[in-house]
Design an enzyme around this catalytic site. Structure first.
Site, mmCIF file in Angstrom:
data_model
loop_
_atom_site.group_PDB
_atom_site.id
_atom_site.type_symbol
_atom_site.label_atom_id
_atom_site.label_comp_id
_atom_site.label_asym_id
_atom_site.label_seq_id
_atom_site.Cartn_x
_atom_site.Cartn_y
_atom_site.Cartn_z
ATOM 1 N NE ARG A 154 30.991 64.789 24.182
ATOM 2 C CZ ARG A 154 31.883 65.717 24.699
ATOM 3 N NH1 ARG A 154 32.734 66.391 24.062
ATOM 4 N NH2 ARG A 154 31.775 66.098 25.963
ATOM 5 C CG ASN A 190 62.799 14.892 33.575
ATOM 6 O OD1 ASN A 190 63.306 15.716 33.319
ATOM 7 N ND2 ASN A 190 62.058 14.183 32.377
ATOM 8 C CE1 TYR A 247 46.118 21.592 30.017
ATOM 9 C CE2 TYR A 247 45.557 19.269 30.102
ATOM 10 C CZ TYR A 247 45.171 20.447 30.523
ATOM 11 O OH TYR A 247 44.174 20.862 31.102
ATOM 12 C CD GLN A 250 21.927 63.304 38.438
ATOM 13 O OE1 GLN A 250 23.149 62.574 37.879
ATOM 14 N NE2 GLN A 250 21.958 64.429 38.139
ATOM 15 C CE1 TYR A 299 31.502 66.785 37.521
ATOM 16 C CE2 TYR A 299 33.582 67.790 38.343
ATOM 17 C CZ TYR A 299 32.421 68.011 37.877
ATOM 18 O OH TYR A 299 31.750 69.118 38.245
ATOM 19 C CG ASN A 331 42.681 17.589 32.467
ATOM 20 O OD1 ASN A 331 42.632 17.307 31.399
ATOM 21 N ND2 ASN A 331 42.385 19.058 33.017
#
Length: 464
Positions: free
Chosen positions: A17, A382, A371, A76, A104, A391
């Site tokens: 379900r 700074n 970045y 099972q 459960y 990179n």
């Protein structure tokens, strides 16, 4: 001596379900797979070595979701009902004795305190063969009804389809959670017969079987039936997730955390937050994040699997993932700390700055539009607006190292691998490809050319 408790968690079903290719217990609520919530609760009751998870559909994936060492698994092979699920582990479980608790994997809301009440009731004096969890429900449609005898003992559980009109009027419903005398259970487990309609073996039959054998079964009522809510659909999953989130923000606020508009905030179960921290609306704090005292998490910020020391401020709409921010760090707004960053005490990460696998030194600053990836940035450096570390060469990542006290001018391009020495300056607009010694000035741009009257002459030509 306390009676030992063995916990069996049924987690073999697919959950049709749910309309999913993923096993039901692997779906998440409160930031964790459903099965993890149940396992974590069981670990509060008994050692890992006495916890067994019954697996079937996607067994290996379920095993991986249950990462605690010592927990054992029962396979099972066919899903033939709850009775079959437990008896599939007879060889491992029967010799353990004590009490047998059955849970459960899709019922994650059960509290430790509730289950301890069940264990205490099952371990009390008398001839009781066990205890089951029940609740008084306004609308018990779909649940088995509890039939009691004149002494208040549970005589039977009647399922909805088999109930008479009189039985359907009963409001006490079976929550499906059991704590049974293990030796008695295994003595009579073979008497469970397949249901005529479904062919499956149901644990509910054990109540009548034990009664026939001269034993009594008791019930412990849970005050709020939602605690035992099982998940069968995405709607129920969403409701359980909402309840988990509500529990968590309540816990945090009672511990001294200010959460503004708590109904809008998402906090996972494993999160820890210190007192006097403020969480603004629509923030998401996920995974195993730890946040110190007197911090502020801005509106719309997302902090995941990260560690924030005291006095940290994460600005609105900032993303922090698998990173460590030391005391007094300021990040954001609109910053992105993508992964595996370490930002040292007092450093500032400003708006539209992205870090990836970068270490920022004490009081270092990158306040605007930068970045910085695979970088080691020293104390009091700074980094000017528009700076990027190049990179990646298309095949490999390379590091950038910037020494203490260096100054990187705006719009600089730092082509890795690269090292900039302590106290060095990089002129604005430079492309730097070679190492810069300590205290040097590096200028990596073309010389400016001026042509007097050029624009005026061009305009004149355009008029002709």
């Amino acid at each position: 001596m306390k009676t030992p408790v063995t916990v069996v968690i049924l987690a073999a079903g697919l959950g049709t379900r749910m309309k999913s290719r993923k096993a039901k217990v692997l779906h998440q609520a409160g930031g964790r797979p459903l099965i993890r919530h149940v396992v974590d609760t069981a670990l509060e009751l008994t050692p890992a070595e006495r916890i067994f998870v019954v697996v079937g559909h996607q067994a290996e994936e379920v095993r991986r979701a249950v990462s605690t060492p010592g927990i054992r698994f029962i396979r099972q092979t066919e899903q033939k009902g709850t009775g079959d699920a437990v008896t599939s582990g007879r060889e491992e479980l029967a010799p353990l004795g004590g009490r047998l608790m059955i849970l459960y994997g899709d019922c994650p809301l059960l509290r430790v305190e509730t289950l301890r009440r069940l264990i205490e009731a099952a371990s009390g004096a008398g001839k009781s063969a066990g205890v089951l969890l029940t609740a008084q429900m306004k609308d018990p449609t779909g649940y088995g009804r509890i039939i009691r005898d004149s002494h208040g003992h549970v005589r039977a559980i009647v399922e909805q389809k088999a109930a008479t009109t009189e039985q359907l009027a009963i409001r006490e419903a079976n929550m499906g959670i059991y704590c049974l005398h293990a030796d008695l259970f295994w003595k009579h487990a073979g008497e469970i017969q397949p249901n005529p309609a479904s062919g499956e073996y149901y644990l509910t039959d054990m109540v009548e079987i034990l009664n026939r054998a001269g034993h009594t079964v008791e019930a412990v009522e849970v005050e709020d039936a939602r605690e035992a809510l099982g998940i069968n659909t995405r709607l129920e999953l969403a409701e359980v997730d909402r309840l988990f989130r509500g529990r968590k923000v309540t816990e945090l606020m009672l511990a001294g955390v200010t959460i503004e508009m708590p109904e809008t905030v998402t906090v996972d179960a494993g999160v820890r937050i210190g007192m006097d921290t403020i969480v603004e609306p629509f923030a998401r704090i996920l995974g195993n994040t730890v946040i110190g005292e007197n911090c502020r998490i801005g509106a719309g910020a997302i902090v995941s699997d990260s560690e924030l020391a005291d006095d940290v401020e994460v600005g609105p709409y900032t993303l922090v993932n698998t990173s460590r921010l030391e005391r007094g760090v300021h990040a954001g707004p609109f910053a992105r700390l993508r992964m595996e960053n370490h930002v040292s005490e007092g450093a500032h990460i400003g708006n539209f700055v992205e870090l990836k696998k970068t270490r920022m030194g004490v009081s270092a600053k990158a306040n605007h539009l930068a970045y910085l990836g695979d970088s080691q940035i020293g104390a009091s450096v700074n980094v000017g607006a528009g700076t990027i570390t190049c990179n990646y060469d298309g095949a490999h990542k390379h590091p950038t190292r910037i020494g203490d006290g260096a100054f990187v001018g705006s719009n600089s391009t730092l082509v890795a691998p690269l090292e900039i020495g302590e106290g060095a300056y990089v002129a604005a607009g430079s492309v730097i490809t070679d190492a810069v010694p300590a205290d040097a000035l590096a200028v990596g741009r073309a010389r400016q050319v001026l042509k007097e009257e050029w624009a005026k002459k061009r305009r004149a030509l355009q008029k002709k």
